[in-house]
Motif scaffolding. Structure first.
Motif, mmCIF file in Angstrom:
data_model
loop_
_atom_site.group_PDB
_atom_site.id
_atom_site.type_symbol
_atom_site.label_atom_id
_atom_site.label_comp_id
_atom_site.label_asym_id
_atom_site.label_seq_id
_atom_site.Cartn_x
_atom_site.Cartn_y
_atom_site.Cartn_z
ATOM 1 N N LYS A 1 10.301 9.336 -6.976
ATOM 2 C CA LYS A 1 9.358 10.038 -6.115
ATOM 3 C C LYS A 1 8.246 9.091 -5.695
ATOM 4 N N LEU A 2 7.700 9.369 -4.507
ATOM 5 C CA LEU A 2 6.676 8.503 -3.926
ATOM 6 C C LEU A 2 5.388 9.268 -3.667
ATOM 7 N N PRO A 3 4.245 8.770 -4.144
ATOM 8 C CA PRO A 3 2.976 9.283 -3.624
ATOM 9 C C PRO A 3 2.783 8.783 -2.194
ATOM 10 N N GLY A 4 1.909 9.432 -1.455
ATOM 11 C CA GLY A 4 1.723 9.048 -0.064
ATOM 12 C C GLY A 4 2.934 9.403 0.759
ATOM 13 N N GLY A 5 3.002 8.893 1.979
ATOM 14 C CA GLY A 5 4.165 9.138 2.808
ATOM 15 C C GLY A 5 3.822 9.307 4.267
ATOM 16 N N PRO B 1 0.838 -1.197 0.000
ATOM 17 C CA PRO B 1 0.000 0.000 0.000
ATOM 18 C C PRO B 1 0.873 1.248 0.000
ATOM 19 N N LEU B 2 0.285 2.394 -0.346
ATOM 20 C CA LEU B 2 1.077 3.615 -0.361
ATOM 21 C C LEU B 2 1.622 3.882 1.045
ATOM 22 N N PRO B 3 2.854 4.400 1.162
ATOM 23 C CA PRO B 3 3.423 4.639 2.496
ATOM 24 C C PRO B 3 2.560 5.596 3.304
ATOM 25 N N ASP B 4 2.393 5.258 4.558
ATOM 26 C CA ASP B 4 1.624 6.094 5.484
ATOM 27 C C ASP B 4 2.198 5.903 6.876
ATOM 28 N N PRO B 5 1.677 6.593 7.917
ATOM 29 C CA PRO B 5 2.249 6.461 9.259
ATOM 30 C C PRO B 5 2.264 5.041 9.804
ATOM 31 N N GLY B 6 1.423 4.159 9.262
ATOM 32 C CA GLY B 6 1.398 2.784 9.744
ATOM 33 C C GLY B 6 2.322 1.850 8.992
ATOM 34 N N ALA B 7 2.775 2.229 7.809
ATOM 35 C CA ALA B 7 3.639 1.367 6.988
ATOM 36 C C ALA B 7 4.454 2.264 6.068
ATOM 37 N N ALA B 8 5.662 2.599 6.499
ATOM 38 C CA ALA B 8 6.482 3.556 5.747
ATOM 39 C C ALA B 8 7.802 2.948 5.306
ATOM 40 N N GLU B 9 7.835 1.614 5.096
ATOM 41 C CA GLU B 9 9.075 0.974 4.658
ATOM 42 C C GLU B 9 9.522 1.499 3.301
ATOM 43 N N ALA B 10 8.562 1.978 2.490
ATOM 44 C CA ALA B 10 8.921 2.512 1.175
ATOM 45 C C ALA B 10 9.865 3.710 1.289
ATOM 46 N N VAL C 1 3.528 0.250 -10.595
ATOM 47 C CA VAL C 1 2.984 -0.114 -9.294
ATOM 48 C C VAL C 1 3.758 -1.326 -8.809
ATOM 49 N N VAL C 2 4.183 -1.295 -7.542
ATOM 50 C CA VAL C 2 5.032 -2.351 -6.992
ATOM 51 C C VAL C 2 4.391 -2.914 -5.734
ATOM 52 N N LEU C 3 4.360 -4.254 -5.638
ATOM 53 C CA LEU C 3 3.853 -4.942 -4.457
ATOM 54 C C LEU C 3 4.918 -5.894 -3.954
ATOM 55 N N ALA C 4 5.427 -5.653 -2.741
ATOM 56 C CA ALA C 4 6.421 -6.524 -2.128
ATOM 57 C C ALA C 4 5.735 -7.552 -1.243
ATOM 58 N N PRO C 5 6.374 -8.671 -0.963
ATOM 59 C CA PRO C 5 5.811 -9.654 -0.031
ATOM 60 C C PRO C 5 5.537 -9.015 1.334
ATOM 61 N N GLN C 6 4.348 -9.272 1.877
ATOM 62 C CA GLN C 6 3.916 -8.666 3.130
ATOM 63 C C GLN C 6 2.645 -9.373 3.581
ATOM 64 N N PRO C 7 2.164 -9.107 4.787
ATOM 65 C CA PRO C 7 0.897 -9.709 5.212
ATOM 66 C C PRO C 7 -0.228 -9.340 4.247
ATOM 67 N N ARG D 1 -5.155 0.352 1.523
ATOM 68 C CA ARG D 1 -4.817 0.241 2.938
ATOM 69 C C ARG D 1 -5.820 -0.663 3.652
ATOM 70 N N ASP D 2 -7.111 -0.531 3.335
ATOM 71 C CA ASP D 2 -8.128 -1.386 3.963
ATOM 72 C C ASP D 2 -7.893 -2.859 3.638
ATOM 73 N N VAL D 3 -7.516 -3.151 2.390
ATOM 74 C CA VAL D 3 -7.265 -4.544 2.002
ATOM 75 C C VAL D 3 -6.066 -5.091 2.763
ATOM 76 N N ARG D 4 -5.047 -4.287 2.950
ATOM 77 C CA ARG D 4 -3.858 -4.770 3.664
ATOM 78 C C ARG D 4 -4.208 -5.189 5.075
#
Length: 809
Positions: free
Chosen positions: A710-714, A689-698, A771-777, A740-743
């Motif tokens: 450059k990254l959308p979100g953050g 999902p786009l980087p946000d305060p809960g998942a910002a590994e990007a 669009v990139v999707l890495a392995p994650q829950p 984010r809801d799906v994640r």
């Protein structure tokens, strides 16, 4: 030899053109008024001259037996020459003057008057009101000289306006004692002697004199740099062993706290788990600052995150005061090393600064000051913020600011101290604005409490304090006007940050133990705090009880009462606009209610106000320890120290938790992304999902890629909606919310044409190249959702699923 009334010392090195007239003028002045000066002697020190200086001095000695020559086989410097000359004197008073006689010998009358009024030394000054300067130096040379003198007196001899004028009159015995104790051989001896006199408590008068620049001066602009270097070495030699041990203790404590991050793969390969996503954010802040400097871009804004709207960096705590000077470290070793160094050294430096303030202002016992400083810098709230918030642990400017405010209250130099305070505040704004606001609250509480208790002090202090603060504002505001304008009115600025309800402390939090305290428990601490980085109280009931006992025992001291008032008021404010009485359903309004809606205060997490208690408790502890360690009653000392140990042991901090970092996917690390994102066309990389305060590994991916895309979100603070209310992260869009809801749910929704159209609009808004999707829950649910949104399956490339989007026209 019998003592004489006046000795005059003239150091000379290659002065054949000026020494003769100087000696004649001195002898004529002293000889024409024998009854005025009594018996006198003139000592010329030939400092290894290679011209006719020695011959001229010998000829003067042959004409008058009161003239003596002291010769050095080699040139040792002004300090060396003065030391030889002064130690050869027998005068009840000793005058030292340069061979150019820039200050005429007739000015001796003014210096002698000052000694007659009870001063131990009188120094000629070109900077004191009443001084006259004839035949001025070149403007550039004069500017360099003033700058060097400003640095010298600020670092070494505060309060003396002109340390380098070579025309000085001393009490003879004190002069010989001071020069015998001196160590410097260069120009810095002037400052070394003044420092010695100050340590001895000898009163020094700064006397305005008539001065004229003489051609052929031996002083060069670089000499001021040499003086600073000499004084730095002298300062290092004069440090007490206890001071060095305290500094080592603070550094060891800081390294131990961060040992999990420095071990294993080092800061680049370790992650503080309790920082949640903040370590990624802070490393990104250091990286983007260094990148902006390297490419000469605006350091207050970037579009690398939150693309295409961007991020107002001044409205986020990027710590420009440290991220800018650490840019070379970031370029060479990466942002992870820079951040780890700033947090480790900054925490130790903060403890050292509190130690310096305690020794200077509150206690004499170094051990008591060290323990108080440890509590001020390593209290449970500080350890909690040490996981994620360097702006709340790197607070070395706060003791300096407190000391400068106290100087203003003394009223000696309100303008000068106000200027320095303004510069200190300016720098702190670029390190952390919220800690500065909290420090101002703490100082206000203390000053008001102390003023009520000591009204005599308040009456004497309020005028210079008000004047100094006015000067500080006049210095600070022009320097920060544009950055603050950018912060509050520039692009991507916002009005306030919403922290939600229950951001205040529970009264129980003040008595409980933090998660990383020795007696702490993660489960109980989490119930009383927002998260592991916001355990802003948790001083523990034993320390609270000890503080209460200290206040009762030392109640006769006004400073103790004022510190107690400061701590209690800060604790009450930290409860928030309202709080619940523990074990009941009774809710009462809190004093923060009157501040919560005010500008600036509305963005403060009110539980953080309890952090003001840390230095207040540290000061109370230092006062108590000094009393215990100096008492003659052994039983009282043993019992008291045992009580202190029992109160502090439960809050001893444990090392912060750290784990090995998740490797960056090869798609990013190896630069494969460049085949999918055309940065020249302004395309961005959409991570899911786009980087946000809960998942910002990007953000870590982006720094690992050298900020190449450059990254959308953050994860940052930015505006939301027409009211521009501050939120954490970019303004949400339909696609970012859905992903984010799906994640978190793991359930892919049914995708229709309207949703696909909206996704295309969002991808277009983000200028998405891929669009990139890495392995994650829940990555299977995310991949299914993306296939339906984009209309085709992704491709597995170098450890990630990739959807290459059509190029936009």
């Amino acid at each position: 030899m019998n003592a004489v009334d006046l000795s005059v010392v003239v150091p000379a090195y290659n002065e054949e053109h000026r020494l003769g007239p100087t000696l004649e003028a001195i002898c004529a002045h002293l000889g024409a008024a024998d009854s005025r000066w009594g018996t006198w002697e003139l000592i010329v020190v030939d400092d290894g001259s290679t011209d006719a200086t020695r011959k001229i001095a010998d000829e003067a000695a042959a004409r008058d037996v009161r003239v003596q020559v002291v010769a050095s086989e080699r040139n040792g410097g002004k300090g060396h020459a003065l030391r030889l000359g002064v130690l050869a004197t027998y005068g009840r008073r000793v005058l030292v003057t340069d061979a150019d006689l820039a200050a005429p010998i007739e000015e001796l009358d003014h210096l002698d008057k000052a000694l007659s009024e009870g001063h131990a030394a009188a120094i000629g000054s070109r900077a004191t009101p009443g001084a006259t300067i004839e035949n001025r130096q070149h403007r550039v040379r004069e500017l360099l000289g003033r700058t060097g003198n400003f640095l010298i007196r600020g670092i070494a001899v505060p309060g003396i306006r002109d340390t380098q004028c070579g025309f000085k009159l001393f009490d003879g015995d004190l002069a010989r004692e001071a020069f015998a104790a001196s160590r410097l051989s260069g120009w810095g001896i002037d400052v070394e002697i003044l420092q010695y006199l100050r340590r001895q408590g000898a009163p020094v008068a700064e006397v305005p004199v008539r001065w004229a620049h003489q051609p052929g001066s031996k002083v060069r602009p670089l000499d001021y740099a040499r003086v600073l270097a000499e004084l730095s070495v002298l300062k290092a030699r004069s440090l007490r062993r206890a001071d060095l041990l305290a500094a080592a203790l603070f550094l060891i404590a800081s390294v131990a706290l961060y040992s999990g991050r420095w071990s294993g793969g080092g800061p680049a390969g370790r992650y503080l788990t309790d920082s949640m996503q903040d370590q990624n954010q802070w490393e990104w802040f250091f990286a983007v600052t260094a990148d902006n400097i390297a490419h000469l871009r605006n350091p207050l804004f970037t579009t690398l995150q939150g693309f295409p709207d961007g991020v107002n960096l001044m409205a986020n705590t990027v710590m420009l005061g440290l991220s800018v000077p650490f840019a070379p470290v970031t370029w060479l070793f990466g942002p992870a090393i820079s951040l780890a160094l700033v947090m480790t050294l900054g925490l130790a430096g903060t403890a050292l600064a509190w130690y310096w303030l305690l020794v200077k202002r509150l206690v004499h016992h170094r051990g008591a000051a060290a323990v108080g400083a440890l509590l001020a810098a390593f209290a449970p709230p500080m350890v909690s913020h040490a996981n994620a918030h360097p702006n709340f642990v790197v607070l070395f400017m706060m003791p300096l600011i407190v000391d400068r405010v106290l100087r203003l209250c003394e009223g000696a130099r309100p303008v000068r101290d106000g200027v320095v305070l303004g510069l200190f505040a300016t720098y702190q704004i670029f390190v952390g604005e919220e800690p500065l606001l909290l420090a101002a609250i703490g100082l206000l509480l203390f000053v008001v409490a102390y003023g009520v208790l000591r009204r005599d002090v308040a009456r004497a202090a309020w005028r210079p304090l008000a004047r100094g603060i006015g000067v500080a504002l006049a210095v600070c505001l022009p320097l920060v006007a544009f950055p603050l304008y950018w912060q509050f009115f520039g692009p991507q600025s916002y009005h306030s940050v919403l922290h939600g309800d229950n951001a205040g402390n529970s009264p129980l939090a003040l008595l409980s133990f933090a998660e990383r305290s020795l007696a702490g428990d993660a489960e109980s601490a989490s119930r009383l705090s927002l998260n592991p980085t916001e355990q802003n109280a948790f001083y523990g009931w034993p320390l609270t009880a000890l503080a209460f006992a200290i206040v009762i025992r030392l109640w006769d001291r006004a400073v103790v009462k004022a510190l107690a008032c400061t701590a209690v008021c800060a604790a009450l404010l930290s409860l928030g606009p309202e709080f619940r009485i523990p074990l009941t359903d009774i809710v009462l309004p809190g004093p923060w209610k009157f501040l919560s809606s005010k500008p600036l205060f509305e963005s403060v997490i009110e539980s953080r106000v309890a952090m003001i208690c840390a230095p207040a408790l540290g000061m109370l502890l230092a006062l108590a320890l000094e009393r215990l360690l100096t008492t003659r009653h052994r039983v009282n000392r043993v019992v008291g120290l045992a009580a202190v140990a029992a109160a502090l042991l439960p809050i001893v901090p444990m090392p912060l938790k750290a784990v090995d970092r998740v490797p960056v996917p090869a798609f990013i690390a190896d630069g494969t992304w460049r085949s999918y994102v055309d940065t020249a066309r302004g395309e961005s990389l959409v991570t899911v999902p786009l980087p946000d305060p809960g998942a910002a590994e990007a953000l870590h991916w982006q720094t690992a890629a050298g900020l190449g895309f450059k990254l959308p979100g953050g994860y940052f603070n930015g505006p939301y909606g027409p009211d521009r209310i501050g939120i954490y992260g970019a303004s949400p869009r339909w696609t970012s919310n859905m992903l984010r809801d799906v994640r978190y749910s793991g359930r892919p929704p049914a995708i229709g044409d309207s949703w696909r159209n909206q996704a295309r609009k969002d991808f277009a808004y983000w200028h998405a190249g891929a669009v990139v999707l890495a392995p994650q829950p829940n990555d299977e649910a995310l991949r299914t959702t993306l296939e339906q949104l984009i209309g085709r399956p992704g491709t597995w490339v170098d450890g990630v699923w990739v959807w290459d989007l059509p190029r936009r026209v």
